[in-house]
Write a protein that holds these residues in place. Structure first.
Motif, PDB file in Angstrom:
ATOM      1  N   GLN A   1      42.383  41.627  36.690  1.00 18.40           N
ATOM      2  CA  GLN A   1      42.276  41.329  38.108  1.00 18.40           C
ATOM      3  C   GLN A   1      40.836  41.402  38.627  1.00 18.40           C
ATOM      4  O   GLN A   1      40.561  40.986  39.755  1.00 18.40           O
ATOM      5  CB  GLN A   1      43.124  42.326  38.921  1.00 18.40           C
ATOM      6  CG  GLN A   1      44.482  42.668  38.335  1.00 18.40           C
ATOM      7  CD  GLN A   1      45.379  41.470  38.183  1.00 18.40           C
ATOM      8  OE1 GLN A   1      45.495  40.654  39.080  1.00 18.40           O
ATOM      9  NE2 GLN A   1      46.027  41.367  37.024  1.00 18.40           N
TER      10      GLN A   1
ATOM     11  N   LYS B   1      42.448  49.312  42.394  1.00 18.79           N
ATOM     12  CA  LYS B   1      41.662  48.090  42.484  1.00 18.79           C
ATOM     13  C   LYS B   1      40.914  47.966  43.814  1.00 18.79           C
ATOM     14  O   LYS B   1      39.738  47.582  43.822  1.00 18.79           O
ATOM     15  CB  LYS B   1      42.558  46.872  42.250  1.00 18.79           C
ATOM     16  CG  LYS B   1      41.794  45.610  41.929  1.00 18.79           C
ATOM     17  CD  LYS B   1      42.718  44.458  41.591  1.00 18.79           C
ATOM     18  CE  LYS B   1      43.356  43.887  42.820  1.00 18.79           C
ATOM     19  NZ  LYS B   1      44.007  42.592  42.593  1.00 18.79           N
TER      20      LYS B   1
ATOM     21  N   TRP C   1      45.659  45.548  32.312  1.00 18.24           N
ATOM     22  CA  TRP C   1      46.190  44.706  33.387  1.00 18.24           C
ATOM     23  C   TRP C   1      45.252  44.726  34.593  1.00 18.24           C
ATOM     24  O   TRP C   1      45.041  43.707  35.241  1.00 18.24           O
ATOM     25  CB  TRP C   1      47.580  45.194  33.775  1.00 18.24           C
ATOM     26  CG  TRP C   1      48.320  44.250  34.674  1.00 18.24           C
ATOM     27  CD1 TRP C   1      48.354  44.248  36.038  1.00 18.24           C
ATOM     28  CD2 TRP C   1      49.134  43.145  34.257  1.00 18.24           C
ATOM     29  NE1 TRP C   1      49.125  43.228  36.499  1.00 18.24           N
ATOM     30  CE2 TRP C   1      49.627  42.527  35.427  1.00 18.24           C
ATOM     31  CE3 TRP C   1      49.494  42.630  33.017  1.00 18.24           C
ATOM     32  CZ2 TRP C   1      50.464  41.411  35.391  1.00 18.24           C
ATOM     33  CZ3 TRP C   1      50.328  41.517  32.981  1.00 18.24           C
ATOM     34  CH2 TRP C   1      50.798  40.927  34.146  1.00 18.24           C
ATOM     35  N   THR C   2      44.679  45.889  34.865  1.00 15.48           N
ATOM     36  CA  THR C   2      43.706  45.979  35.953  1.00 15.48           C
ATOM     37  C   THR C   2      42.459  45.172  35.633  1.00 15.48           C
ATOM     38  O   THR C   2      41.892  44.502  36.504  1.00 15.48           O
ATOM     39  CB  THR C   2      43.331  47.447  36.203  1.00 15.48           C
ATOM     40  OG1 THR C   2      44.508  48.202  36.501  1.00 15.48           O
ATOM     41  CG2 THR C   2      42.350  47.579  37.361  1.00 15.48           C
TER      42      THR C   2
ATOM     43  N   LEU D   1      46.637  49.515  39.140  1.00 15.42           N
ATOM     44  CA  LEU D   1      46.461  48.473  40.148  1.00 15.42           C
ATOM     45  C   LEU D   1      46.159  49.083  41.521  1.00 15.42           C
ATOM     46  O   LEU D   1      45.500  48.460  42.351  1.00 15.42           O
ATOM     47  CB  LEU D   1      47.707  47.593  40.224  1.00 15.42           C
ATOM     48  CG  LEU D   1      47.910  46.604  39.070  1.00 15.42           C
ATOM     49  CD1 LEU D   1      49.194  45.815  39.266  1.00 15.42           C
ATOM     50  CD2 LEU D   1      46.718  45.658  38.954  1.00 15.42           C
TER      51      LEU D   1
END
Length: 297
Positions: A109, A16, A105-106, A13
């Protein structure tokens, strides 16, 4: 494992903000980011740290579970021999799974593929997929060397096993990475990030299952990058059929399903799905081995 998973998610994250596109949105690709140089460096640092986490998790999960011949626990100083087939928890696959969940998970996003279709290059998208395949290969080989074997190998008729990179069995294993394409074609019916990541993950599961069953005598290192490579080839071929102005297709939601996952989605799907598929295939192989062993004794 939970600590490693949390560190993996947090680490990915953090990269990002480096993936800002020219329109100011997050992602969706590295090479077509507003500042490609910092984006590449950030991704490489994150992947290096993720590989270290995977190796550490693999060693910690396997530590103490492999007895030496004199009954003492396996020492932590020397690296695990990747050709040592003594039974141990399949922790290297778990290490790769931890990296994949953080990367996945990234992916959730980031922006979907429409940004690239409208304002970028599908050819560059496919090239990035090939580069992800190379990075995933380096990660998988490093985890094999430091973290230990992914599987307990079955033997050929002459009692030998096959090399993970330069054998016919390894080539057959890598070819099974193509299993990701029909799964993505069936499941990825919209560019919604959740659906796309699920599609690539299930495609990775299919590749891991088929590859392990097809080549049980080789460590499944090449399966991880093969998913990324076949995904990139699929995107390149599908991109050739797109019209010069794909605005109408994007507006109507009629983009080919193979184009919808991004290179980072295929990488996350490989890292998450392949270990699951391998574990699933191991259960079949173990049942087959147990059913045949009474007949051979």
């Amino acid at each position: 494992m939970i600590l490693g998973l949390g560190c993996s998610i947090l680490m990915f994250l953090l990269i990002k903000p480096f993936l800002l596109s020219g329109t100011g949105t997050f992602g969706p690709t590295v090479l077509q980011a507003e500042s490609p140089g910092p984006a590449i460096v950030a991704v490489l640092v994150a992947l290096a740290a993720g590989t270290a986490i995977a190796c550490l998790a693999s060693r910690l999960l396997a530590f103490g579970d492999v007895p030496l011949e004199d009954g003492e626990p396996f020492p932590s100083e020397p690296p695990i021999d990747p050709h040592d087939d003594r039974p141990r928890p399949r922790s290297s696959g778990t290490g790769m799974l931890i990296i994949g969940i953080g990367l996945g998970w990234t992916c959730l996003q980031l922006e979907p593929v429409q940004t690239v279709i409208l304002d970028g290059s599908t050819g560059l998208l496919a090239a990035e997929g090939m580069l992800w395949g190379l990075l995933v290969l380096l990660m998988a080989a490093t985890v094999l060397r430091i973290g230990g074997p992914y599987v307990n190998l079955m033997q050929n008729d002459d009692g030998s096993t096959d090399h993970w990179a330069n054998s016919v069995a390894a080539i057959k294993l890598a070819a099974c990475g193509a299993c990701v394409l029909p799964v993505v074609w069936l499941i990825a019916q919209s560019p919604m990030k959740g659906q796309v990541v699920i599609a690539t993950t299930l495609g990775g599961v299919a590749a891991g299952l088929v590859g392990r069953l097809a080549s049980p005598t080789v460590q499944p290192v090449l399966l991880f990058p093969a998913v990324c490579v076949f995904g990139a080839l699929g995107q390149w071929v599908a991109g050739l059929w797109l019209p010069s102005d794909p605005t109408a297709l994007v507006a109507a939601g009629q983009l080919p399903a193979i184009v919808l996952p991004l290179p980072i989605d295929y990488a996350a799907g490989a890292l998450i799905g392949v270990p699951i598929g391998i574990s699933w295939a191991n259960s079949f192989l173990e049942k087959q081995d147990s059913s045949q062993s009474p007949a051979t004794t």
